[in-house]
Design a protein around this motif. Structure first.
Motif, PDB file in Angstrom:
ATOM      1  N   LEU A  69      -5.749 -15.175  -2.798  1.00 16.55           N
ATOM      2  CA  LEU A  69      -6.218 -13.892  -3.320  1.00 16.55           C
ATOM      3  C   LEU A  69      -6.001 -12.777  -2.296  1.00 16.55           C
ATOM      4  O   LEU A  69      -5.943 -13.037  -1.081  1.00 16.55           O
ATOM      5  N   PRO A  70      -5.895 -11.519  -2.745  1.00 19.93           N
ATOM      6  CA  PRO A  70      -5.737 -10.409  -1.802  1.00 19.93           C
ATOM      7  C   PRO A  70      -6.913 -10.327  -0.845  1.00 19.93           C
ATOM      8  O   PRO A  70      -8.026 -10.768  -1.168  1.00 19.93           O
ATOM      9  N   VAL A  71      -6.683  -9.777   0.339  1.00 15.41           N
ATOM     10  CA  VAL A  71      -7.768  -9.625   1.309  1.00 15.41           C
ATOM     11  C   VAL A  71      -8.785  -8.621   0.768  1.00 15.41           C
ATOM     12  O   VAL A  71      -8.469  -7.773  -0.081  1.00 15.41           O
ATOM     13  N   SER A  72     -10.017  -8.711   1.265  1.00 14.91           N
ATOM     14  CA  SER A  72     -11.076  -7.804   0.824  1.00 14.91           C
ATOM     15  C   SER A  72     -11.027  -6.521   1.644  1.00 14.91           C
ATOM     16  O   SER A  72     -11.268  -6.534   2.858  1.00 14.91           O
ATOM     17  N   LEU A  73     -10.712  -5.418   0.990  1.00 17.69           N
ATOM     18  CA  LEU A  73     -10.668  -4.142   1.695  1.00 17.69           C
ATOM     19  C   LEU A  73     -12.063  -3.588   1.944  1.00 17.69           C
ATOM     20  O   LEU A  73     -12.269  -2.777   2.849  1.00 17.69           O
ATOM     21  N   GLY A  74     -13.028  -4.011   1.141  1.00 16.92           N
ATOM     22  CA  GLY A  74     -14.396  -3.547   1.312  1.00 16.92           C
ATOM     23  C   GLY A  74     -14.999  -3.959   2.641  1.00 16.92           C
ATOM     24  O   GLY A  74     -15.854  -3.268   3.192  1.00 16.92           O
ATOM     25  N   ARG A  80      -4.630  -1.263  -3.138  1.00 14.68           N
ATOM     26  CA  ARG A  80      -5.507  -0.094  -3.047  1.00 14.68           C
ATOM     27  C   ARG A  80      -6.960  -0.509  -3.281  1.00 14.68           C
ATOM     28  O   ARG A  80      -7.225  -1.444  -4.048  1.00 14.68           O
ATOM     29  N   PRO A  81      -7.915   0.199  -2.654  1.00 11.81           N
ATOM     30  CA  PRO A  81      -9.339  -0.155  -2.788  1.00 11.81           C
ATOM     31  C   PRO A  81      -9.838  -0.231  -4.226  1.00 11.81           C
ATOM     32  O   PRO A  81     -10.586  -1.130  -4.580  1.00 11.81           O
ATOM     33  N   LYS A  82      -9.458   0.729  -5.083  1.00  9.21           N
ATOM     34  CA  LYS A  82      -9.983   0.757  -6.448  1.00  9.21           C
ATOM     35  C   LYS A  82      -8.989   0.277  -7.495  1.00  9.21           C
ATOM     36  O   LYS A  82      -9.366  -0.043  -8.612  1.00  9.21           O
ATOM     37  N   GLN A  83      -7.712   0.221  -7.131  1.00  8.24           N
ATOM     38  CA  GLN A  83      -6.693  -0.165  -8.088  1.00  8.24           C
ATOM     39  C   GLN A  83      -6.230  -1.603  -7.939  1.00  8.24           C
ATOM     40  O   GLN A  83      -5.605  -2.155  -8.836  1.00  8.24           O
ATOM     41  N   GLY A  84      -6.523  -2.202  -6.789  1.00  7.59           N
ATOM     42  CA  GLY A  84      -6.027  -3.545  -6.527  1.00  7.59           C
ATOM     43  C   GLY A  84      -4.528  -3.506  -6.242  1.00  7.59           C
ATOM     44  O   GLY A  84      -3.998  -2.512  -5.748  1.00  7.59           O
ATOM     45  N   LEU A  85      -3.847  -4.589  -6.546  1.00  7.73           N
ATOM     46  CA  LEU A  85      -2.404  -4.650  -6.331  1.00  7.73           C
ATOM     47  C   LEU A  85      -1.697  -3.737  -7.318  1.00  7.73           C
ATOM     48  O   LEU A  85      -1.971  -3.771  -8.512  1.00  7.73           O
ATOM     49  N   LYS A  86      -0.796  -2.923  -6.797  1.00 12.96           N
ATOM     50  CA  LYS A  86      -0.128  -1.942  -7.652  1.00 12.96           C
ATOM     51  C   LYS A  86       1.294  -1.719  -7.177  1.00 12.96           C
ATOM     52  O   LYS A  86       1.540  -1.554  -5.976  1.00 12.96           O
ATOM     53  N   ILE A  87       2.230  -1.741  -8.133  1.00 15.12           N
ATOM     54  CA  ILE A  87       3.598  -1.371  -7.807  1.00 15.12           C
ATOM     55  C   ILE A  87       3.612   0.126  -7.540  1.00 15.12           C
ATOM     56  O   ILE A  87       3.192   0.925  -8.360  1.00 15.12           O
ATOM     57  N   GLY A  88       4.069   0.502  -6.369  1.00 14.89           N
ATOM     58  CA  GLY A  88       4.062   1.915  -6.005  1.00 14.89           C
ATOM     59  C   GLY A  88       3.520   2.108  -4.605  1.00 14.89           C
ATOM     60  O   GLY A  88       2.868   1.216  -4.036  1.00 14.89           O
ATOM     61  N   THR A  89       3.805   3.263  -4.009  1.00  9.23           N
ATOM     62  CA  THR A  89       3.391   3.571  -2.646  1.00  9.23           C
ATOM     63  C   THR A  89       2.606   4.872  -2.616  1.00  9.23           C
ATOM     64  O   THR A  89       2.458   5.552  -3.632  1.00  9.23           O
ATOM     65  N   ARG A 113      -1.869  -0.012   6.071  1.00 10.12           N
ATOM     66  CA  ARG A 113      -2.674  -1.162   5.654  1.00 10.12           C
ATOM     67  C   ARG A 113      -2.380  -1.547   4.216  1.00 10.12           C
ATOM     68  O   ARG A 113      -2.214  -2.725   3.898  1.00 10.12           O
ATOM     69  N   SER A 114      -2.317  -0.548   3.324  1.00  9.17           N
ATOM     70  CA  SER A 114      -2.069  -0.824   1.904  1.00  9.17           C
ATOM     71  C   SER A 114      -0.718  -1.494   1.700  1.00  9.17           C
ATOM     72  O   SER A 114      -0.561  -2.345   0.817  1.00  9.17           O
ATOM     73  N   GLU A 115       0.265  -1.128   2.525  1.00 10.29           N
ATOM     74  CA  GLU A 115       1.611  -1.700   2.413  1.00 10.29           C
ATOM     75  C   GLU A 115       1.644  -3.133   2.932  1.00 10.29           C
ATOM     76  O   GLU A 115       2.293  -4.003   2.338  1.00 10.29           O
ATOM     77  N   ILE A 116       0.930  -3.376   4.022  1.00  6.48           N
ATOM     78  CA  ILE A 116       0.880  -4.724   4.598  1.00  6.48           C
ATOM     79  C   ILE A 116       0.187  -5.686   3.638  1.00  6.48           C
ATOM     80  O   ILE A 116       0.675  -6.797   3.390  1.00  6.48           O
ATOM     81  N   CYS A 117      -0.942  -5.255   3.089  1.00  6.00           N
ATOM     82  CA  CYS A 117      -1.735  -6.129   2.224  1.00  6.00           C
ATOM     83  C   CYS A 117      -1.101  -6.314   0.844  1.00  6.00           C
ATOM     84  O   CYS A 117      -1.517  -7.201   0.094  1.00  6.00           O
ATOM     85  N   GLY A 118      -0.121  -5.493   0.505  1.00  5.88           N
ATOM     86  CA  GLY A 118       0.560  -5.644  -0.782  1.00  5.88           C
ATOM     87  C   GLY A 118       1.935  -6.278  -0.650  1.00  5.88           C
ATOM     88  O   GLY A 118       2.599  -6.533  -1.663  1.00  5.88           O
ATOM     89  N   LEU A 119       2.366  -6.551   0.573  1.00  4.85           N
ATOM     90  CA  LEU A 119       3.700  -7.103   0.810  1.00  4.85           C
ATOM     91  C   LEU A 119       3.827  -8.515   0.244  1.00  4.85           C
ATOM     92  O   LEU A 119       2.952  -9.356   0.428  1.00  4.85           O
ATOM     93  N   ARG A 120       4.930  -8.768  -0.460  1.00  8.30           N
ATOM     94  CA  ARG A 120       5.202 -10.085  -1.037  1.00  8.30           C
ATOM     95  C   ARG A 120       6.378 -10.742  -0.312  1.00  8.30           C
ATOM     96  O   ARG A 120       7.218 -10.063   0.264  1.00  8.30           O
ATOM     97  N   TRP A 121       6.414 -12.055  -0.379  1.00  7.70           N
ATOM     98  CA  TRP A 121       7.512 -12.777   0.268  1.00  7.70           C
ATOM     99  C   TRP A 121       8.858 -12.407  -0.342  1.00  7.70           C
ATOM    100  O   TRP A 121       9.876 -12.354   0.355  1.00  7.70           O
ATOM    101  N   LYS A 122       8.868 -12.123  -1.645  1.00  9.88           N
ATOM    102  CA  LYS A 122      10.132 -11.770  -2.284  1.00  9.88           C
ATOM    103  C   LYS A 122      10.630 -10.386  -1.867  1.00  9.88           C
ATOM    104  O   LYS A 122      11.775 -10.031  -2.159  1.00  9.88           O
TER     105      LYS A 122
END
Length: 368
Positions: A286-291, A228-237, A203-212
């Protein structure tokens, strides 16, 4: 300089020792062993002197388990914010109330047995009990290595008293269920489920995926950013193995193209669009709401009439379908981003009997 060498297991180690005067006029020696180098020992000795002068020094022989494990966890750098928050909760709710007040050097095997019993008495899941056990065990392992304690009391636990490691149980959809799901699914976030089932993405990978991150020409996407739920968008896995490239089938490419057309149209009609280059996002970018994600997934299941499974089990569905089609576990490991093939085999070994049958039959043919 109060830094001294000593030998342990055939290797040179270092310790510091210096005298101080207590408020009652008595003198005492502050000493700590377990340093692998002179520089490390000298630095620790200087810090101990500063703490003593400030009145914040804690004698290793008197420090409680609660004080030590709290400091140890605060200084631990190799964990994510989510893992840190979970560990702090385990510490606060389960470890400290039972054995936190006992001096670190006086914790014995009976105390650990009491802790483990309390976890089972609370009715905690086996996996949760094991995580709490591992947290405490790692803390004591470090304390032993630093020579704050002479022996790790966990080593004295009987095998039967330790939490058992059970294979994780999970559910997944059959190929017929997947086909039906996509035949009745009508939602602007359809691509999310395509990527989960057909690419095995988290889920975290799908919601952080960019077109580029998608190469339409070479038919691949790269996992680089996560949400990530508490970090938001973050470079890294989630793990180092999470950084990976995934091959895209023509079906997935077609779904991505359709979704990109939708995103472009939404952007034209949105007065205030937030361009994060996200493939999966709200209608304003905006990113989807994980909450609210669990409620969202339950609505999808209800609207499609599908058998209930967790969203994460769509990823298991991907792996299960691939293995049932005799795809090699190494390929599945790389697709899902598991840290090792051992993890893949341990998780899905019950799905591989057909692979064994094919192997022995192939050997029969070879030796005829």
């Amino acid at each position: 300089m109060p830094i001294y060498p000593y030998e342990k297991s055939g290797k040179e180690h270092w310790y510091y020792a210096f005298e101080v005067k207590e408020s009652n006029g008595k003198r005492k020696t502050i000493k700590k062993r377990g340093f692998k180098g002179k520089t490390e020992a000298r630095k620790a000795e200087a810090e101990a002197r500063v703490q003593w002068e400030k009145g914040s020094y804690i004698d290793p022989s008197k420090i409680t388990l609660g004080e030590y494990i709290t400091i140890w966890l605060e200084n631990k750098r190799d964990i994510s914010p989510e893992t840190r928050s979970t560990n702090e909760g385990h510490l606060r709710n389960h470890i400290l109330p039972i054995i936190g007040s006992i001096q670190l050097q006086k914790v014995n095997v009976s105390d650990l047995e009491k802790l483990i019993k309390s976890l089972y008495d609370k009715g905690l899941a086996e996996g949760t009990v094991r995580k709490i056990y591992n947290l405490a065990y790692t803390c004591f392992k470090v304390a032993t290595k630093k020579e704050l304690i002479n022996k790790n009391p966990f080593d004295l636990l009987e095998k039967g008293d330790k939490p058992k490691k059970h294979r994780a149980k999970f559910d997944y959809w059959s190929s017929e269920e997947v086909i039906h799901f996509f035949s009745v699914l009508e939602h602007r976030q359809r691509i999310m489920f395509v990527l989960a089932i057909r690419c095995g993405m988290r889920r975290s990978e799908i919601c952080g995926l960019r077109w580029k991150d998608i190469d339409f020409v070479n038919k691949r996407l790269s996992i680089i950013q996560t949400l990530r739920p508490k970090q938001g968008l973050k470079i890294g896995t989630k793990t180092d193995a999470g950084y990976r490239s995934i091959a895209l089938s023509n079906t997935v490419l077609d779904e991505l193209q359709k979704h990109r057309k939708l995103i472009v149209e939404e952007r034209l009609f949105c007065d205030e669009y937030h361009d994060n280059d996200l493939v999966v996002c709200q209608s304003n970018g905006l990113p989807v709401s994980l909450g609210n994600f669990d409620k969202f997934w339950k609505r999808i299941l209800s609207n499609t009439g599908m058998r209930k499974i967790k969203f994460h089990e769509l990823r298991h569905t991907c792996a299960s379908l691939l293995l049932s089609a005799s795809v090699h576990p190494k390929v599945v490991q790389e697709l899902l981003g598991h840290s090792s093939i051992t993890m893949t085999i341990d998780t899905y070994s019950h799905l591989m009997p057909n692979m064994q049958s094919e192997a022995v039959n192939a050997l029969d043919e070879m030796l005829k």
